[in-house]
Design a protein around this motif. Structure first.
Motif, PDB file in Angstrom:
ATOM      1  N   TRP A 168      -3.709   3.229   5.181  1.00 16.45           N
ATOM      2  CA  TRP A 168      -4.922   2.636   4.621  1.00 16.45           C
ATOM      3  C   TRP A 168      -5.120   1.215   5.144  1.00 16.45           C
ATOM      4  O   TRP A 168      -6.190   0.864   5.662  1.00 16.45           O
ATOM      5  CB  TRP A 168      -4.823   2.654   3.094  1.00 16.45           C
ATOM      6  N   SER A 169      -4.103   0.393   5.015  1.00 18.05           N
ATOM      7  CA  SER A 169      -4.241  -1.026   5.379  1.00 18.05           C
ATOM      8  C   SER A 169      -4.427  -1.212   6.881  1.00 18.05           C
ATOM      9  O   SER A 169      -5.189  -2.083   7.322  1.00 18.05           O
ATOM     10  CB  SER A 169      -3.028  -1.823   4.892  1.00 18.05           C
ATOM     11  N   TYR A 170      -3.747  -0.403   7.667  1.00 18.88           N
ATOM     12  CA  TYR A 170      -3.814  -0.542   9.119  1.00 18.88           C
ATOM     13  C   TYR A 170      -5.230  -0.294   9.634  1.00 18.88           C
ATOM     14  O   TYR A 170      -5.767  -1.075  10.436  1.00 18.88           O
ATOM     15  CB  TYR A 170      -2.838   0.437   9.773  1.00 18.88           C
ATOM     16  N   HIS A 171      -5.850   0.765   9.175  1.00 15.30           N
ATOM     17  CA  HIS A 171      -7.184   1.100   9.668  1.00 15.30           C
ATOM     18  C   HIS A 171      -8.241   0.141   9.138  1.00 15.30           C
ATOM     19  O   HIS A 171      -9.207  -0.180   9.855  1.00 15.30           O
ATOM     20  CB  HIS A 171      -7.533   2.540   9.331  1.00 15.30           C
ATOM     21  N   TYR A 172      -8.086  -0.334   7.922  1.00 15.96           N
ATOM     22  CA  TYR A 172      -9.065  -1.304   7.430  1.00 15.96           C
ATOM     23  C   TYR A 172      -8.933  -2.650   8.126  1.00 15.96           C
ATOM     24  O   TYR A 172      -9.922  -3.379   8.282  1.00 15.96           O
ATOM     25  CB  TYR A 172      -8.993  -1.433   5.913  1.00 15.96           C
ATOM     26  N   ALA A 173      -7.736  -2.976   8.569  1.00 18.72           N
ATOM     27  CA  ALA A 173      -7.587  -4.181   9.387  1.00 18.72           C
ATOM     28  C   ALA A 173      -8.364  -4.028  10.691  1.00 18.72           C
ATOM     29  O   ALA A 173      -9.046  -4.955  11.144  1.00 18.72           O
ATOM     30  CB  ALA A 173      -6.116  -4.444   9.672  1.00 18.72           C
ATOM     31  N   ALA A 174      -8.279  -2.830  11.306  1.00 19.73           N
ATOM     32  CA  ALA A 174      -9.012  -2.569  12.543  1.00 19.73           C
ATOM     33  C   ALA A 174     -10.518  -2.629  12.296  1.00 19.73           C
ATOM     34  O   ALA A 174     -11.275  -3.215  13.088  1.00 19.73           O
ATOM     35  CB  ALA A 174      -8.623  -1.208  13.116  1.00 19.73           C
TER      36      ALA A 174
END
Length: 536
Positions: A97-103
């Motif tokens: 979740w966090s990785y893709h929202y950072a992108a």
């Protein structure tokens, strides 16, 4: 959303570390001090690329399928997910979740701010925006695949909004992804147009290939076939083909070949040491925790094209590794297999219990618990085990496989299509027997479906694709709801099935619950409007 809020707070200064020494004299970073020239925009875009994907997800995804197993809590505890023993607080669920929202946040920064750069070549400006929009579409598609409906935004939302935003229907987001991938195509160069310094950037072919993958995921077979055909016919959208050697595809000397459509870029300051987790411990000097399963091994066909359980296959359970699909040895190290280690020495890897030396056998606590090791992606040139080898996300081989699947699901897989796809892949792999290369007489749609799925598994093994395939085919509740098996043994105190194969772990997959991951607890604690997926 905790991570989304942190992302908003931190990524507004995503490019501060790239700021030139001649920036205006200011005590704090400001947007005005950054967006001044094309290099600023390129630096900001580089930050987007860094969050597109990572080796931990790439390799760990394999153990979310029936291809691999991870011992212990490695790779963010993916074994708990594969075993059905996880919840909304699980580390990999939170990380995804966090990785893709950072992108997504980083890409929005680029798209919304690049207009501040006044003196800039317009073709370059459009290309940078297209690359950022591709990465954002990639992130949103991954999010919908794992979580279903998720928060969707294209602006730089505030912390307050992040605490109240709801989830957008998955179908609406996927529709956006496809619209984006279509809209950006003409602003992206074809693969042969990039200068050497820009090799590895997103191309028009990557946008088409990802759109085709999404169409396949949706079961839109006719449109998927049309998209794949754009990459198979002519060079208008890029020049692609199969590299002559399957094994050589995954070696440093052959990076940037024209089979690779999209890959994770490594090298220079960006490296990974993940190979230490999947190689024999006598090679990598570390415990072997990411390992192939017997189920994957069993799915490799014989050189005559037959499955090992088919009549006339010639399979010998007492000598199981002979006359197998050549991709088997290129991907997996088995008992008696050899590998050239980092010092240039040829090691014979012995995995049966009682082997001398026993370091790589299933007897040893640091060895593979299944008796197999992965060979694909091994980089013997890595200094201190830190590899800069690029990792393919989409290859031309997948285009051929996707085209064959789409045609078969429409009842249109004929000998001509077979020759362009399955036969081409098998000939490249090293098959010579007509039983493996020629269109199977009397085949029907169901039998061809089995062939295509098996071919896809063998061709793309250890490239992180299988976990997505078993979920889109809706077979996860079958292939993940059975034990993880290792080699057949005749001695030692092992938990074994009735046929003598080691049982490493029992797994569970509940349908429909496990087809979607839960919204992470930490996100719901910050935002009460997120809700939760069914049965979580």
């Amino acid at each position: 959303m905790k991570q989304l809020i942190l992302t908003i707070a931190c990524l507004s200064v995503l490019a501060a570390g790239c700021r030139k020494l001649e920036q205006p004299n200011t005590r704090e970073f400001t947007e005005e001090a950054y967006w001044r020239d094309a290099q600023d925009a390129l630096d900001a875009l580089t930050s987007c690329y860094e969050n597109m994907y990572g080796d931990g997800f790439y390799f760990g995804n394999e153990a979310l399928s029936d291809n691999a197993y991870v011992a212990g809590g490695g790779f963010s505890g993916v074994s708990l997910i594969a075993g059905g023993s996880y919840d909304a607080a699980h580390a990999r669920v939170r990380a995804e979740w966090s990785y893709h929202y950072a992108a997504i946040r980083k890409c929005n920064v680029v798209v919304l701010n690049i207009g501040k750069v006044k003196q800039m070549d317009e073709t370059l400006r459009r290309r940078i925006v297209a690359e950022a929009r591709f990465i954002r579409a990639w992130a949103y598609f991954n999010m919908t695949d794992w979580f279903g409906s998720v928060p969707f935004y294209l602006d730089l939302i505030s912390v307050e909004t992040a605490r109240t935003i709801g989830r957008t229907n998955r179908d609406e987001i996927v529709r956006f992804v496809l619209e984006e991938l279509n809209a950006i195509r003409n602003d992206l160069p074809v693969n042969t147009s990039y200068a050497e310094k820009d090799r590895g950037r997103i191309t028009r072919g990557a946008a088409i290939a990802l759109a085709a993958r999404v169409r396949l995921w949706k079961g839109e077979w006719a449109t998927a076939a049309q998209e794949y055909a754009l990459l198979m016919n002519g060079t208008q959208n890029g020049t692609y083909g199969l590299l002559g050697s399957y094994e050589n595809l995954f070696k440093p000397a052959n990076e940037f070949n024209n089979e690779v459509i999209l890959d994770l870029q490594y090298g220079g300051g960006r490296t990974y040491s993940t190979q230490r987790s999947f190689l024999p411990q006598t090679v990598a000097l570390l415990r072997s925790v990411l390992v192939p399963t017997q189920d994957l091994v069993d799915d490799y066909i014989m050189t005559n094209g037959k499955g090992i359980r088919e009549a006339g296959s010639g399979y010998n359970e007492n000598d199981p590794n002979v006359n197998r699909d050549p991709r088997f040895n290129a991907t997996i190290i088995h008992h008696g297999g050899t590998i050239v280690d980092f010092d240039g020495r040829t090691q014979t890897i012995l995995t049966q219990p009682g082997s001398v030396p026993a370091t790589n056998s299933v007897d040893d606590q640091g060895a593979s618990p299944t008796g197999y090791y992965f060979r694909k992606h091994y980089d013997p040139t890595a200094a201190n085990y830190a590899s800069g080898l690029n990792l393919p996300l989409i290859r031309y081989a997948e285009v051929l496989l996707g085209f064959a699947e789409a045609k078969n699901e429409q009842g249109q897989l004929d000998a001509d299509t077979w020759n362009k796809t399955i036969r081409a892949l098998r000939v490249r792999a090293g098959f010579t027997d007509a039983g493996a290369t020629e269109f199977p007489a009397g085949a029907n749609q169901a039998s061809l479906r089995d062939i295509i799925r098996r071919e896809r598994r063998a061709e793309l093994a250890f490239e992180g694709v299988r976990a997505f395939d078993i979920r889109r085919w809706k077979i996860a509740e079958t292939v993940l709801a059975r034990p993880v098996r290792g080699i057949k043994v005749t001695s030692g105190a092992f938990n074994k099935d009735p046929n003598g194969y080691i049982i490493v772990e029992n797994r569970r997959f509940d349908n429909p619950k496990h087809y979607l991951w839960p919204v992470p607890t930490a996100e719901r604690d910050q935002n009460k409007n997120l809700g939760q997926n069914p049965q979580w």
